[in-house]
Design a protein around this motif. Sequence first.
Motif, short mmCIF file in Angstrom:
data_model
loop_
_atom_site.label_atom_id
_atom_site.label_comp_id
_atom_site.label_asym_id
_atom_site.label_seq_id
_atom_site.Cartn_x
_atom_site.Cartn_y
_atom_site.Cartn_z
N HIS A 95 0.79 -1.12 0.06
CA HIS A 95 0.23 0.24 -0.24
C HIS A 95 0.40 1.28 -0.12
CE1 HIS A 95 -3.80 -2.23 1.62
NE2 HIS A 95 -4.00 -2.17 -0.32
N PHE A 96 2.46 1.11 1.34
CA PHE A 96 2.53 2.85 1.12
C PHE A 96 3.23 2.34 -0.54
CE2 PHE A 96 6.29 3.94 2.99
CZ PHE A 96 6.05 6.15 2.48
N ALA A 97 3.16 1.33 -1.73
CA ALA A 97 4.61 1.81 -2.84
C ALA A 97 3.29 2.45 -3.56
CB ALA A 97 4.68 0.74 -3.26
N ARG A 98 1.56 1.89 -3.23
CA ARG A 98 0.84 2.99 -4.25
C ARG A 98 0.65 4.15 -4.06
NH1 ARG A 98 -4.13 4.05 -3.47
NH2 ARG A 98 -4.01 1.53 -1.87
N LEU A 99 0.48 4.11 -2.63
CA LEU A 99 0.12 5.89 -2.44
C LEU A 99 1.32 6.86 -3.00
CD1 LEU A 99 -0.88 4.26 0.96
CD2 LEU A 99 -2.40 5.39 -0.71
N PHE A 100 2.13 6.24 -2.52
CA PHE A 100 3.18 7.32 -2.74
C PHE A 100 3.53 7.63 -4.15
CE2 PHE A 100 7.66 8.61 -3.18
CZ PHE A 100 8.39 8.54 -1.60
N GLY A 101 2.92 6.07 -5.08
CA GLY A 101 3.11 6.59 -6.47
C GLY A 101 2.26 7.30 -7.07
N ASP A 102 0.37 7.88 -6.10
CA ASP A 102 -0.34 8.18 -5.99
C ASP A 102 0.20 10.19 -6.55
OD1 ASP A 102 -1.80 6.51 -6.75
OD2 ASP A 102 -2.98 6.49 -4.43
N ARG A 103 1.14 10.29 -4.87
CA ARG A 103 1.19 11.01 -4.96
C ARG A 103 2.80 11.52 -6.21
NH1 ARG A 103 -0.22 14.05 -0.19
NH2 ARG A 103 -1.79 12.41 0.60
N VAL A 104 3.57 10.87 -6.36
CA VAL A 104 4.48 11.46 -7.08
C VAL A 104 3.53 11.74 -7.78
CG1 VAL A 104 6.02 10.86 -8.65
CG2 VAL A 104 6.32 9.95 -6.06
N ALA A 105 2.65 11.00 -8.99
CA ALA A 105 2.19 11.11 -10.23
C ALA A 105 1.23 12.64 -10.36
CB ALA A 105 1.43 9.94 -10.10
N ALA A 106 0.60 12.80 -9.12
CA ALA A 106 0.50 14.17 -8.91
C ALA A 106 0.71 14.73 -8.68
CB ALA A 106 -1.09 13.83 -7.70
N SER A 107 1.84 14.71 -8.22
CA SER A 107 2.80 16.36 -8.07
C SER A 107 3.94 16.42 -9.41
CB SER A 107 3.98 16.08 -6.88
OG SER A 107 3.27 15.84 -5.89
N LEU A 108 3.87 15.21 -10.31
CA LEU A 108 4.64 16.21 -11.86
C LEU A 108 3.36 16.15 -13.59
CD1 LEU A 108 7.75 13.58 -10.91
CD2 LEU A 108 8.25 15.62 -11.00
N ASP A 109 4.31 17.55 -13.63
CA ASP A 109 3.03 17.10 -15.34
C ASP A 109 4.40 17.44 -16.01
OD1 ASP A 109 1.27 17.67 -16.77
OD2 ASP A 109 1.08 20.40 -16.28
N ASP A 110 4.81 16.47 -16.49
CA ASP A 110 5.77 16.17 -17.90
C ASP A 110 4.93 14.86 -18.52
OD1 ASP A 110 8.17 14.87 -19.18
OD2 ASP A 110 9.44 16.16 -17.64
N PRO A 111 5.09 15.58 -20.19
CA PRO A 111 4.67 14.81 -20.58
C PRO A 111 5.01 13.53 -21.16
CG PRO A 111 4.96 16.38 -22.31
CD PRO A 111 5.47 17.28 -20.13
N ASN A 112 6.47 13.56 -20.99
CA ASN A 112 7.23 12.04 -21.46
C ASN A 112 7.70 10.80 -21.22
OD1 ASN A 112 9.02 13.86 -23.52
ND2 ASN A 112 9.88 14.94 -22.07
N PRO A 113 7.50 11.24 -19.68
CA PRO A 113 7.64 9.33 -19.30
C PRO A 113 5.65 8.98 -18.65
CG PRO A 113 7.48 11.31 -17.38
CD PRO A 113 7.46 11.94 -18.54
N THR A 114 5.93 7.41 -19.08
CA THR A 114 4.50 7.24 -19.96
C THR A 114 4.50 6.44 -18.19
OG1 THR A 114 5.45 5.89 -21.23
CG2 THR A 114 4.69 7.85 -22.19
N GLU A 115 5.38 6.00 -17.91
CA GLU A 115 5.09 5.15 -16.88
C GLU A 115 5.53 4.83 -15.32
OE1 GLU A 115 5.88 0.56 -18.09
OE2 GLU A 115 5.59 1.15 -20.14
#
Length: 135
Positions: A95-115
């Motif tokens: 759960h920690f890995a998923r929740l951490f990823g939720d916050r990373v994904a919400a905080s970065l607005d860069d169109p290059n990475p797709t995964e």
Amino acid sequence: MTPNTKIDRPYELAVTRDLVAQHFLTVPDPGPEGEEHSHRFTVEVRFAGPSLGEYGYLVDIDEVNAVLDDLEARYRDALLNDLPEFEGLNPSVEHFARLFGDRVAASLDDPNPTELTVRVWEDEEAWAAHHRRLE
């Protein structure tokens, strides 16, 4: 692989960070893990994508570090069980890995990475990862 083989995500960039946080598991019969205890977590955020941006970056490492600085401040020395994102969840490393990823994904607005893959080690032997597509 032949020279003409297409790779969907030929670029990857990863950044790691260490932090200490506490938790206790909330499952039936958790044994000693049911008592509040600390882990020295290592978190790796790994981005992948097919192309680089204008300056030759998959994602700007300085921007990733700024996001990780904020997340490290949020989780460092925290009792994960008390944080709102863990409400109703067993605070497992998965759960920690998923929740951490939720916050990373919400905080970065860069169109290059797709995964995005977030891998969290809770000690030298055990880790969990969560993978997601970025849009």
